[in-house]
Scaffold this motif. Structure first.
Motif, PDB file in Angstrom:
ATOM      1  N   ASP A 244      81.499  76.941  37.247  1.00 12.78           N
ATOM      2  CA  ASP A 244      80.495  77.789  36.603  1.00 12.78           C
ATOM      3  C   ASP A 244      80.058  77.058  35.345  1.00 12.78           C
ATOM      4  O   ASP A 244      80.536  77.324  34.254  1.00 12.78           O
ATOM      5  CB  ASP A 244      81.072  79.156  36.249  1.00 12.78           C
ATOM      6  CG  ASP A 244      81.379  79.991  37.482  1.00 12.78           C
ATOM      7  OD1 ASP A 244      80.493  80.115  38.331  1.00 12.78           O
ATOM      8  OD2 ASP A 244      82.511  80.513  37.583  1.00 12.78           O
TER       9      ASP A 244
ATOM     10  N   ASN B  27      86.829  78.069  39.636  1.00 12.75           N
ATOM     11  CA  ASN B  27      86.534  78.914  40.787  1.00 12.75           C
ATOM     12  C   ASN B  27      85.814  78.130  41.877  1.00 12.75           C
ATOM     13  O   ASN B  27      84.998  77.259  41.596  1.00 12.75           O
ATOM     14  CB  ASN B  27      85.661  80.104  40.376  1.00 12.75           C
ATOM     15  CG  ASN B  27      86.392  81.048  39.462  1.00 12.75           C
ATOM     16  OD1 ASN B  27      87.598  81.197  39.540  1.00 12.75           O
ATOM     17  ND2 ASN B  27      85.660  81.683  38.564  1.00 12.75           N
TER      18      ASN B  27
ATOM     19  N   TYR C 208      83.522  78.840  45.447  1.00 12.68           N
ATOM     20  CA  TYR C 208      82.738  79.882  46.102  1.00 12.68           C
ATOM     21  C   TYR C 208      82.324  79.398  47.486  1.00 12.68           C
ATOM     22  O   TYR C 208      81.849  78.277  47.649  1.00 12.68           O
ATOM     23  CB  TYR C 208      81.484  80.207  45.284  1.00 12.68           C
ATOM     24  CG  TYR C 208      81.797  80.635  43.875  1.00 12.68           C
ATOM     25  CD1 TYR C 208      82.076  81.962  43.582  1.00 12.68           C
ATOM     26  CD2 TYR C 208      81.832  79.709  42.839  1.00 12.68           C
ATOM     27  CE1 TYR C 208      82.370  82.358  42.291  1.00 12.68           C
ATOM     28  CE2 TYR C 208      82.120  80.093  41.543  1.00 12.68           C
ATOM     29  CZ  TYR C 208      82.385  81.421  41.273  1.00 12.68           C
ATOM     30  OH  TYR C 208      82.675  81.811  39.997  1.00 12.68           O
TER      31      TYR C 208
ATOM     32  N   GLN D 225      87.918  75.011  50.664  1.00 12.73           N
ATOM     33  CA  GLN D 225      87.987  75.929  49.534  1.00 12.73           C
ATOM     34  C   GLN D 225      89.444  76.172  49.117  1.00 12.73           C
ATOM     35  O   GLN D 225      89.780  76.119  47.937  1.00 12.73           O
ATOM     36  CB  GLN D 225      87.313  77.257  49.880  1.00 12.73           C
ATOM     37  CG  GLN D 225      87.308  78.250  48.738  1.00 12.73           C
ATOM     38  CD  GLN D 225      86.773  79.611  49.141  1.00 12.73           C
ATOM     39  OE1 GLN D 225      86.779  79.964  50.329  1.00 12.73           O
ATOM     40  NE2 GLN D 225      86.304  80.361  48.164  1.00 12.73           N
TER      41      GLN D 225
ATOM     42  N   ASP E 189      79.774  80.227  50.599  1.00 12.64           N
ATOM     43  CA  ASP E 189      78.616  81.014  51.021  1.00 12.64           C
ATOM     44  C   ASP E 189      78.046  80.423  52.297  1.00 12.64           C
ATOM     45  O   ASP E 189      78.333  79.284  52.661  1.00 12.64           O
ATOM     46  CB  ASP E 189      77.564  81.123  49.913  1.00 12.64           C
ATOM     47  CG  ASP E 189      76.950  79.800  49.533  1.00 12.64           C
ATOM     48  OD1 ASP E 189      77.586  78.758  49.730  1.00 12.64           O
ATOM     49  OD2 ASP E 189      75.818  79.809  49.014  1.00 12.64           O
TER      50      ASP E 189
ATOM     51  N   ARG F 105      76.396  74.590  39.699  1.00 15.11           N
ATOM     52  CA  ARG F 105      77.619  74.469  40.474  1.00 15.11           C
ATOM     53  C   ARG F 105      77.593  73.152  41.222  1.00 15.11           C
ATOM     54  O   ARG F 105      76.538  72.609  41.524  1.00 15.11           O
ATOM     55  CB  ARG F 105      77.748  75.612  41.476  1.00 15.11           C
ATOM     56  CG  ARG F 105      78.086  76.929  40.809  1.00 15.11           C
ATOM     57  CD  ARG F 105      78.783  77.876  41.765  1.00 15.11           C
ATOM     58  NE  ARG F 105      79.184  79.054  41.037  1.00 15.11           N
ATOM     59  CZ  ARG F 105      78.699  80.264  41.250  1.00 15.11           C
ATOM     60  NH1 ARG F 105      77.830  80.474  42.200  1.00 15.11           N
ATOM     61  NH2 ARG F 105      79.106  81.278  40.524  1.00 15.11           N
TER      62      ARG F 105
END
Length: 151
Positions: free
Chosen positions: A119, A103, A105, A92, A107, A76
């Motif tokens: 991905d 996508n 992500y 984001q 975190d 990623r």
């Protein structure tokens, strides 16, 4: 008294021999027994495969109606890292609005929020995408992670 002189001379001889051994240019390697286990683990999970993989230059088409989504070891691209959750969510959201097909992500790894995108199953694809993003984002990096893919 005679024995004291013998013991002292023996110790001095031992010290001289030890020092002379230390002057030899030899390296003694002591291998940890866990290294073999680690190598087996890495080869089992294909983290560092010994055999070269065949590379297909044609894009692989996947019928998503019959495929399943699985997690594999991949890559990623990180586009944000900071302590503000609001800033991370804004980055984001902004990325998702500009790139609906990739996508993003979010975190949290103490003390920072991180936004990572994509991905990718190959490092070369992740690196190419990272180069595209360098103009829009600061401090863009490629990370190895578990990613989602279709099989």
């Amino acid at each position: 008294m005679k024995y004291k002189g013998f013991i002292v001379s023996f110790l001095m001889l031992f010290a001289i021999v030890s020092v002379s051994k230390a002057q030899e240019n030899k390296v003694i390697v002591e291998k940890d027994s866990l290294i073999g286990l680690l190598q087996e683990f890495r080869s089992f999970y294909a983290l560092n495969p010994a055999a070269s993989k065949t590379v297909s230059l044609e894009p692989k088409t996947i019928d998503k109606s019959r495929a399943t989504r699985v997690k594999v070891r991949g890559f990623r691209v990180q586009i944000f890292s900071g302590s503000s959750r609001r800033d991370a969510e804004n980055v984001q959201r902004s990325f998702q609005s500009q790139n609906s097909d990739i996508n993003a992500y979010l975190d949290y790894v103490e003390p920072n929020y991180r936004v990572k995108v994509g991905d990718f199953t190959s490092r070369s694809a992740a690196t190419a995408y990272m180069r595209e993003l360098r103009g829009r984002y600061n401090n863009v990096f490629v990370f190895v992670e578990d990613v989602w893919t279709w099989q």
